[in-house]
Design a protein around this motif. Structure first.
Motif, PDB file in Angstrom:
ATOM      1  N   ARG A 193      -6.110  10.809 -13.935  1.00  0.00           N
ATOM      2  CA  ARG A 193      -5.711  12.136 -14.422  1.00  0.00           C
ATOM      3  C   ARG A 193      -6.905  12.850 -15.061  1.00  0.00           C
ATOM      4  O   ARG A 193      -7.709  12.237 -15.771  1.00  0.00           O
TER       5      ARG A 193
ATOM      6  N   ARG B 108      -7.131  12.452 -18.962  1.00  0.00           N
ATOM      7  CA  ARG B 108      -7.000  11.088 -19.470  1.00  0.00           C
ATOM      8  C   ARG B 108      -7.843  10.836 -20.722  1.00  0.00           C
ATOM      9  O   ARG B 108      -7.652   9.834 -21.415  1.00  0.00           O
TER      10      ARG B 108
ATOM     11  N   GLY C 232      -0.602  10.471 -21.202  1.00  0.00           N
ATOM     12  CA  GLY C 232      -0.181   9.325 -20.408  1.00  0.00           C
ATOM     13  C   GLY C 232       1.315   9.085 -20.479  1.00  0.00           C
ATOM     14  O   GLY C 232       1.928   8.643 -19.499  1.00  0.00           O
TER      15      GLY C 232
END
Length: 295
Positions: free
Chosen positions: A36, A39, A56
């Motif tokens: 991602r 992240r 997350g």
């Protein structure tokens, strides 16, 4: 097996697109490498119902909800090659072989190319940011810096006084003209023209080449972006030039210039936030579904 749709990218946009197709009882394959864009950030903001949640956690909840639909399959892998075929598209992965589908949704995201300043990358997503709407409020009207990467950093500098006392570090990238200088003064922005040596300290203090250190609570900068995946280029999709880099050109239904290929999320819009990605994913998923019906 030929899927109704393959979604490449299982972050917020891809999950949202998949949910629309799953609820239409279509056979969906999600291919995701688990990288991602956000992240590095501890929290996500500005997404109604999930404000302040860890990125997350949002992604994990979205995946769990999507995978509750029996027509969805998930493959954790990198998609490395895409090609058009008579009945649709073929996607080859790094480790799991090739898969075929009638429609393709690219939610592949982008990579941020950060300014080459010592100490900046280590603080990316923690005290160095790109989106004031995502992270400005948490700085509690403190000391904010803008590290210029181009003349477009004026946009950042003029926005950020709403979130705190702002200093623009031009760092040799550009010199504000008289009109720009007047705009900055009206917004109360301090302009620092000395070169930046490094980002240091507990938060994001700016150490200048002349030996001075400007203490900050947070720093904003506009990195250049590039496609995280070669698939759109391989398929012949056209791109638009955005303020920070290329993004995939799409129409109202989020179909690209290649029929049957849709795109959403940061790879297809010149902006980046979880809320925008989710909304654009809805449009791509609905667009892909309706194209299956209409032919």
């Amino acid at each position: 097996m030929v899927y109704d749709a393959i979604i490449v990218g299982g972050s917020y946009a891809g999950l949202s697109a998949g949910l629309q197709l799953a609820r239409a009882r279509r056979q969906v394959l999600v291919i995701d490498a688990g990288l991602r864009r956000n992240r590095f950030a501890a929290t996500s903001h500005g997404f109604l119902g999930q404000d302040g949640e860890a990125p997350g956690v949002i992604a994990a909840e979205g995946r769990a909800q999507l995978m509750a639909y029996p027509t969805v399959r998930w493959v954790k892998d990198s998609a490395v090659q895409a090609q058009s075929e008579q009945a649709g598209f073929s996607i080859r992965t790094l480790h799991s072989g090739a898969f075929n589908a009638r429609r393709l949704i690219l939610a592949t995201g982008v990579v941020d190319d950060l300014p080459d300043v010592e100490g900046l990358a280590e603080r990316w997503g923690r005290s160095v940011f790109h989106c004031p709407y995502c992270h400005g409020y948490e700085l509690d009207q403190g000391r904010i810096g803008v590290l210029a990467t181009s003349a477009l950093s004026m946009h950042h500098a003029l926005m950020l006084p709403d979130w705190g006392t702002t200093t623009l570090f031009t760092n040799g990238v550009f010199v504000p003209d008289a009109e720009q200088q007047a705009q900055l003064e009206r917004r109360g922005v301090t302009v620092e023209s000395a070169a930046v040596r490094q980002i240091a300290g507990e938060r994001a203090d700016v150490a200048l080449e002349d030996g001075r250190v400007v203490p900050l609570d947070g720093l904003f900068t506009m990195p250049r972006t590039r496609m995280a995946s070669p698939l759109a280029e391989q398929l012949g999709c056209e791109f638009n030039e955005g303020p920070m880099g290329l993004f995939i050109q799409t129409g109202e239904t989020r179909q690209t210039t290649v029929p049957g290929v849709f795109a959403c999320g940061d790879a297809a819009i010149a902006a980046g936030s979880v809320a925008l990605a989710v909304g654009e994913g809805v449009r791509a998923g609905v667009g892909a579904h309706q194209s299956l019906i209409m032919g």
